[in-house]
Design a protein around this motif. Structure first.
Motif, short mmCIF file in Angstrom:
data_model
loop_
_atom_site.label_atom_id
_atom_site.label_comp_id
_atom_site.label_asym_id
_atom_site.label_seq_id
_atom_site.Cartn_x
_atom_site.Cartn_y
_atom_site.Cartn_z
N UNK A 1 -92.31 -54.65 -47.22
CA UNK A 1 -92.45 -55.65 -48.30
C UNK A 1 -94.30 -55.81 -48.25
N UNK A 2 -94.54 -56.17 -47.13
CA UNK A 2 -95.97 -56.36 -46.61
C UNK A 2 -96.37 -55.28 -47.63
N UNK A 3 -95.86 -53.55 -47.43
CA UNK A 3 -97.04 -52.75 -48.71
C UNK A 3 -96.87 -52.80 -49.36
N UNK B 1 -93.17 -66.15 -47.20
CA UNK B 1 -94.31 -66.94 -46.83
C UNK B 1 -94.33 -65.72 -45.68
N UNK B 2 -93.61 -65.54 -45.39
CA UNK B 2 -93.46 -64.17 -44.38
C UNK B 2 -94.76 -63.69 -44.93
N UNK B 3 -94.81 -62.82 -45.45
CA UNK B 3 -94.98 -61.73 -46.42
C UNK B 3 -96.75 -62.14 -46.50
N UNK B 4 -96.74 -63.04 -47.26
CA UNK B 4 -97.98 -63.06 -47.71
C UNK B 4 -99.18 -63.57 -46.15
N UNK B 5 -98.23 -64.61 -45.52
CA UNK B 5 -99.26 -64.78 -43.75
C UNK B 5 -99.82 -63.58 -43.11
N UNK B 6 -99.26 -61.78 -43.42
CA UNK B 6 -99.46 -60.87 -42.91
C UNK B 6 -100.33 -60.53 -43.96
N UNK B 7 -100.19 -59.87 -45.54
CA UNK B 7 -101.11 -59.64 -46.24
C UNK B 7 -101.81 -60.18 -46.65
N UNK B 8 -101.65 -61.52 -46.55
CA UNK B 8 -103.62 -62.34 -47.00
C UNK B 8 -104.76 -61.88 -45.87
N UNK B 9 -104.39 -61.34 -44.84
CA UNK B 9 -105.11 -61.07 -44.59
C UNK B 9 -106.63 -59.67 -45.20
#
Length: 252
Positions: free
Chosen positions: A73-75, A96-104
């Motif tokens: 999902x992050x990918x 929200x989990x995803x954007x916290x990771x991908x938000x970098x």
């Protein structure tokens, strides 16, 4: 008759919300918004918010992540971000989990959490939910280590306030999510480095509203509270869009 009145009330609420969002200037520094849906849903739920944003001149991209694993999902989100340019990244619920990771990602200039998990490094949905359990107990296995919300409970637990016919369709068209995805742990926390905003859904049964408040306070997010269920992006599309536009207008 009841259903017709409910639909009319919902439409009027959307119109009122759109009028509120229209008061926000569209001359933002960031002109692209990337929307990430949550568990048990897909990107089509963002349509009322996307319509408002596009009407104000924003380019909108909607991620359709597979919900097969947190990494997948992050990918999927990063692939959209690679083409989006400078943007505000928005996530609902598990999103929200995803954007916290991908938000970098270097093109992400601000984050908006909409009735969403907002993890710190090492947090998973499970560890966060244990702090303050949600009211709903309707998530269960559907096979192959995937989970879904009981269809009879979905309208009240996920989509209270949404017109009955729409809520029933959301229930039968929901996207099951893998237990692996729900167990994923954040390895970074983009909100530590980038401005963040949060919408608290005060009648949320899928995520404890007090947990939403705790996570937003911990992240020092600019926060608004809206009366409504987990489907707050449908019930208050105008107000949600307005907060996203605020994030875009102040992003650097």
């Amino acid at each position: 008759m009841f259903e017709t009145c409910s639909i009319k009330h919902w439409i009027l609420a959307l119109i009122a919300g759109a009028a509120l969002a229209a008061s926000v200037p569209a001359h933002a520094a960031v002109k692209t918004i990337v929307l990430v849906h949550g568990a048990f849903a897909d990107g089509s739920g963002w349509k009322p918010v996307a319509d408002i944003l596009q009407g104000h001149g924003y380019s909108v991209r909607v991620v359709q992540q597979p919900e097969t694993s947190f990494e997948a999902d992050v990918s999927a989100t990063r692939r959209v971000l690679d083409k989006a340019g400078p943007c505000v990244l928005v996530g609902h619920s598990y999103g929200g989990m995803i954007i916290t990771e991908a938000g970098m990602h270097s093109d992400v200039k601000a984050l908006v959490y909409v009735a969403a998990f907002q993890p710190d490094v090492g947090d998973s949905i499970g560890t966060l939910a244990e702090k303050m359990p949600a009211a709903s107990q309707s998530i269960g296995p559907v096979g192959d280590d995937f989970l879904a919300i009981n269809t009879d409970a979905f309208p009240s637990d996920f989509a209270a306030g949404v017109p009955e016919s729409a809520a029933r369709f959301m229930a039968i068209s929901q996207v099951p999510i893998s237990a692996e995805a729900l167990g994923g742990k954040a390895t970074v926390a983009a909100w530590k480095e980038k401005p963040s905003y949060a919408v608290i859904a005060t009648q949320d049964r899928m995520i404890n509203p007090d947990l939403e408040r705790f996570m937003a306070k911990r992240a020092q997010s600019q926060t608004i509270e809206l009366v409504g269920s987990h489907a707050i992006f449908l019930l208050h599309a105008g107000e949600v869009a307005a907060l996203i536009e605020k994030a875009a207008a102040t992003a650097k």
